[in-house]
Scaffold this motif. Structure first.
Motif, short mmCIF file in Angstrom:
data_model
loop_
_atom_site.label_atom_id
_atom_site.label_comp_id
_atom_site.label_asym_id
_atom_site.label_seq_id
_atom_site.Cartn_x
_atom_site.Cartn_y
_atom_site.Cartn_z
N TRP A 33 0.80 -1.23 0.00
CA TRP A 33 0.00 0.00 0.00
C TRP A 33 0.83 1.28 0.00
O TRP A 33 0.52 2.22 -0.74
N PRO A 34 1.89 1.39 0.80
CA PRO A 34 2.65 2.65 0.83
C PRO A 34 3.28 3.01 -0.52
O PRO A 34 3.58 4.19 -0.76
N TYR A 35 3.49 2.03 -1.39
CA TYR A 35 4.07 2.34 -2.69
C TYR A 35 3.03 3.00 -3.61
O TYR A 35 3.39 3.68 -4.56
N ALA A 36 1.76 2.77 -3.31
CA ALA A 36 0.69 3.43 -4.06
C ALA A 36 0.27 4.73 -3.41
O ALA A 36 -0.08 5.70 -4.09
N ASP A 37 0.30 4.76 -2.07
CA ASP A 37 -0.10 5.95 -1.32
C ASP A 37 0.82 6.10 -0.11
O ASP A 37 0.75 5.28 0.82
N PRO A 38 1.68 7.10 -0.09
CA PRO A 38 2.62 7.26 1.03
C PRO A 38 1.94 7.39 2.39
O PRO A 38 2.59 7.16 3.42
N GLN A 39 0.66 7.76 2.40
CA GLN A 39 -0.05 7.92 3.67
C GLN A 39 -0.71 6.63 4.15
O GLN A 39 -1.31 6.60 5.22
N ALA A 40 -0.61 5.59 3.35
CA ALA A 40 -1.25 4.32 3.71
C ALA A 40 -0.51 3.66 4.88
O ALA A 40 0.67 3.94 5.13
N GLY A 44 4.76 -3.21 8.38
CA GLY A 44 6.05 -3.87 8.24
C GLY A 44 7.20 -2.90 8.22
O GLY A 44 8.25 -3.12 8.85
N GLN A 45 7.04 -1.80 7.50
CA GLN A 45 8.10 -0.80 7.43
C GLN A 45 8.33 -0.15 8.79
O GLN A 45 9.47 0.13 9.18
#
Length: 393
Positions: A33-40, A44-45
């Protein structure tokens, strides 16, 4: 103090694996998800950044953004369904143990379809990503492709075994399939743990070290699961051995030679190669020693089938380094990759692939044993009928 019984250890292992799977499911589902939307959400990260460092995580993100951008939809399908599989796997295990056969079969259909669709998403990503552009480079691409093929084939063979009413073979194929799937949470755990042993390394370097033993660990785990669930001392019709002592010993000697060759080549590749050899050989030797021990114990206790299965897998384990050495040479000369990359890919796929072949041998052994039992009454009838017409001496 009383030592924990085998049944208790089995329960502890089952609960631990279930906890890992349930805990990893939301991490898997939100991984892309974060690769599509940084606010998602980025569970894991967040965990990796705090377990190691923010720089460690940021460097990894920088190498993934480009390749992932080409296949975001496919990767979302792959990871969301992968998270679902983390939940379906333990559910399948417990329904089988509890003999909830209708529920087990229904969930099994969902599980198999989910595996195929999830692996389809992974296949799209691999097809659209050049091996050199993948996170971790060509070696990781090769290992991922091998895991994908192994997961799909073990699922299909497990389904065929169920249709053919071979529950023991079905069980082994599905455990191996789930073992391949468990490379995902295991790899994330290693991204957090290995930096303690190899400080200052980037996630890419840590990933290469982890690749060297992922196959041996998950294949060994699948074998332990098979042995825990199959407590038969003997299998009717499984007479003799397909892994006699000379074969097992010969495979181990070949394995020693293969490890020696891999060691010379990896150590000669510099500091990174030495780290990868250490990451490969320590888990390999540990798994092999446990298999030798369990085979010996089964023999002393008169459990012929357990001894046979341990022997088949021990033979495959011994041949894995030889396979890895050959694969490394093929990768280097056929694909044009550098020596260290070829060696990393070779050791990364060796144990997992040989475990697949060992499982196939065990499955065929079970099929053959069933046919022996089926034909035995007919053979006895023919013998009795023939003896009836022979005049008494």
């Amino acid at each position: 103090m009383n030592r924990p019984s085998r049944a208790r250890w089995t329960r502890i292992a089952a609960v631990t694996i279930t906890a890992v799977c349930v805990g990893y499911a939301p991490i898997a589902m939100t991984d892309i998800w974060p690769y599509a939307d940084p606010q998602a959400p980025a569970i894991g990260q967040w965990l990796l950044a705090r377990a190691v460092s923010a720089r460690y995580m940021a460097d990894a993100l920088a190498t993934r953004t480009g390749p992932y951008a080409h296949s975001l939809a496919a990767l979302v399908v792959h990871t969301v369904l992968g998270g679902l599989l983390m939940l379906l796997g333990p559910a399948q295990l417990f329904t089988a143990v509890r003999r909830r056969l209708r529920l087990h079969r229904a969930l099994g259909v969902v599980y198999a379809l989910t595996v195929l669709v999830s692996m389809g998403g992974a296949a799209v990503y691999l097809a659209r990503t050049a091996p050199k552009d993948a996170f971790g480079g060509e070696a990781f691409w090769i290992v991922l492709a091998t895991i994908l093929v192994g997961t799909v084939l073990s699922t299909l063979l497990g389904v065929l075994a169920a249709i053919g009413r071979l529950p023991a073979a079905h069980q082994r194929w599905m455990l191996l399939c789930y073992g391949y799937l468990m490379t995902a949470p295991l790899l994330r755990i290693e991204w957090m743990v290995l930096p303690w042993f190899f400080p200052g390394q980037s996630m890419t370097a840590i990933n290469r070290i982890a690749l060297t033993h992922l196959g041996s660990l998950v294949a060994f785990g699948a074998l332990l699961g098979s042995r825990a669930l199959d407590r038969r001392a003997k299998v009717p019709g499984a007479e003799g051995s397909w892994a006699p002592v000379p074969v097992v010993v010969g495979a181990q000697l070949a394995g020693v030679a293969g490890i020696a060759w891999l060691g010379v080549e990896l150590v000669g590749s510099g500091a990174e190669g030495r780290q990868q050899f250490l990451g490969y050989v320590v888990p390999y030797v540990a798994c092999a020693l446990v298999m030798v021990w369990r085979r010996a114990v089964a023999g002393r206790e008169g459990r012929a089938w357990a001894r046979e299965e341990w022997g088949v897998h021990l033979t495959a384990m011994g041949l894995a380094p030889v396979f890895s050495a050959g694969a490394a040479l093929v990768f280097q000369h056929a694909l044009g990759v550098d020596e260290l990359t070829a060696l990393t890919a070779g050791v990364g796929i060796g144990c997992g692939m040989l475990a697949f072949f060992a499982t196939a041998v065990v499955a065929v052994r079970l099929m053959y044993a069933r046919e022996v039992v089926r034909r035995r009454p007919a053979a006895e009838t023919v013998t009795l009928a023939g003896s009836a017409v022979v005049p008494a001496a």
